[in-house]
Design an enzyme around this catalytic site. Sequence first.
Site: not given
Ligand code: BES
Ligand code: ZN
Ligand code: MN
Length: 502
Positions: A277, A349, A351
Amino acid sequence: MKISTTVQEIVDLQTDCLVLGVLEGEKKPEGALSQIDQKLEGQISSLLAEGDFLGKNKETLTLYTFGKLPSKRIMLVGLGKEPTFESVRGAAATAIRIGLNDKVDQLVFCLESYLIDTTQAQEMAHALGEGAALGGYRFKGYAWEEREYHQVDSVVIATSLSDQEAEVSRGAQIAEAFSAGTNLARDLVNTPGNKMTPAQIADAAVAVAQRYGMEYEVLEREDMEKLGMGGLLGVAQGSAQPPKLIAIKYKGAQNWDDVLGFVGKGISFDTGGISLKPGLKMEEMIGDMGGAAAVIGALEALGRLKPSVNVLAVIPSAENMPSGTALKPGDIITTMSGRTVEVLNTDAEGRLVLADGVSYAKKLGADYIVDVATLTGAVLVALGTCTTGVVTNDDDFVDEVLHAAADAGELVWQLPSFKPYKEQIKSRVADLKNTGGRNAGSITGGLFIGAFAEETPWVHLDIAGTSWADKQEELSPQGGTGAMTRTLAVLAMGRSANRTEE
Ligand code: BES
Ligand code: ZN
Ligand code: MN
């Protein structure tokens, strides 16, 4: 927070702060308020008559009684023109925040001043207690220097109607249980990643199970290997923190049937893994176990209220880190269900761990499954920070969950699960891929988990927007909100009311 009730004449009450609701447009004090007014020699009458207090929603005014009443202060809170449970909850939260500022130790709410319809005594007592206990929440933090940290330790709902005592105290009891669960969830979310590792999430869950005598188990890496949990193990493999899978059985009925399964995402910190991230606000990913927290919080509430219903809680927990041993984009893993997954993005991750969590919940007998997860950033784009996204495979079950959320006062909105979305997560080389691209990201993320629920009625709650508040909200300070704790609890309680014991 202790929430108790008392049956007493309002003017006899002795407390730090007596809180009375005032309807907007009330030109002279009525009922309980007029009794108080007489003792205060018409102060409230003149305030209302001169328009110095209008009763607008959340308007407040504190009067010191200087011995004219046994209570030290009278706080007036505006209820607006048509008070609802929602607005009364908000008014109670406002009142307690003022109480915190004034270093009050106890707040007493005069029920009659909020009650339009006396058949609603239980719900109104519930709304008042819950609003106060949620609005008064603070995360203690870790500063070495002593910070101002006053707590109101007791909230009392006072009524002079002795025939309503049972309803009022039931309302207070539910408020206490629901707010304790929600505030526990908030504490877990607000605790940083180095102090809330998978092992510590397991400890927190086990503590609740032990407190209420629930059956539990914690699976270790070796157990997961035997079960073939490639999703959970895959996510965990980049971290020095060993994964844990916590399963807790709340057995409220005679037989282990009609089991309601709650599966909570327990990523103790989400860096994104190799699909790292960006740094900005990455610290908020301490909240990536908000789903697990909601499930643990709901168990706390059920442990206190003891409904006759069966609940199975499953929490797959891991830390998502980049390292020489981490999953890489392109890797293919095999989940407990036997389905293979092409990992296109290691940041998707949640899912992966939930896939195994859902399979394990089925193995332990879940007949219905609700998964709760901070799953996608896309749900923030779609619904913002006030509304939880919902995906399902079952119209009847989702109706039940939507009603529970409405009852709990939590906003949720169902997204479609039309067939074409399922095409988006089919892989060329495996059964599924873990991202379906940017389009409809919350739906495809949900449907990925749904594939593992198979024929079991399933509802997915995406709390990525709702479980963390960027700034203070009506019922929550900045940080963890405990979103969906109460919805899960209401859902379970509702089944208890409907269950006819054999
Ligand atoms: N934990 C994150 C989602 C999230 C984003 C939670 C903002 C709280 C605030 C999750 O694991 C994630 O990173 N999701 C990705 C999925 C994508 C790579 C398909 C996302 O939402 O960017
Ligand atoms: Zn996450
Ligand atoms: Mn994530």
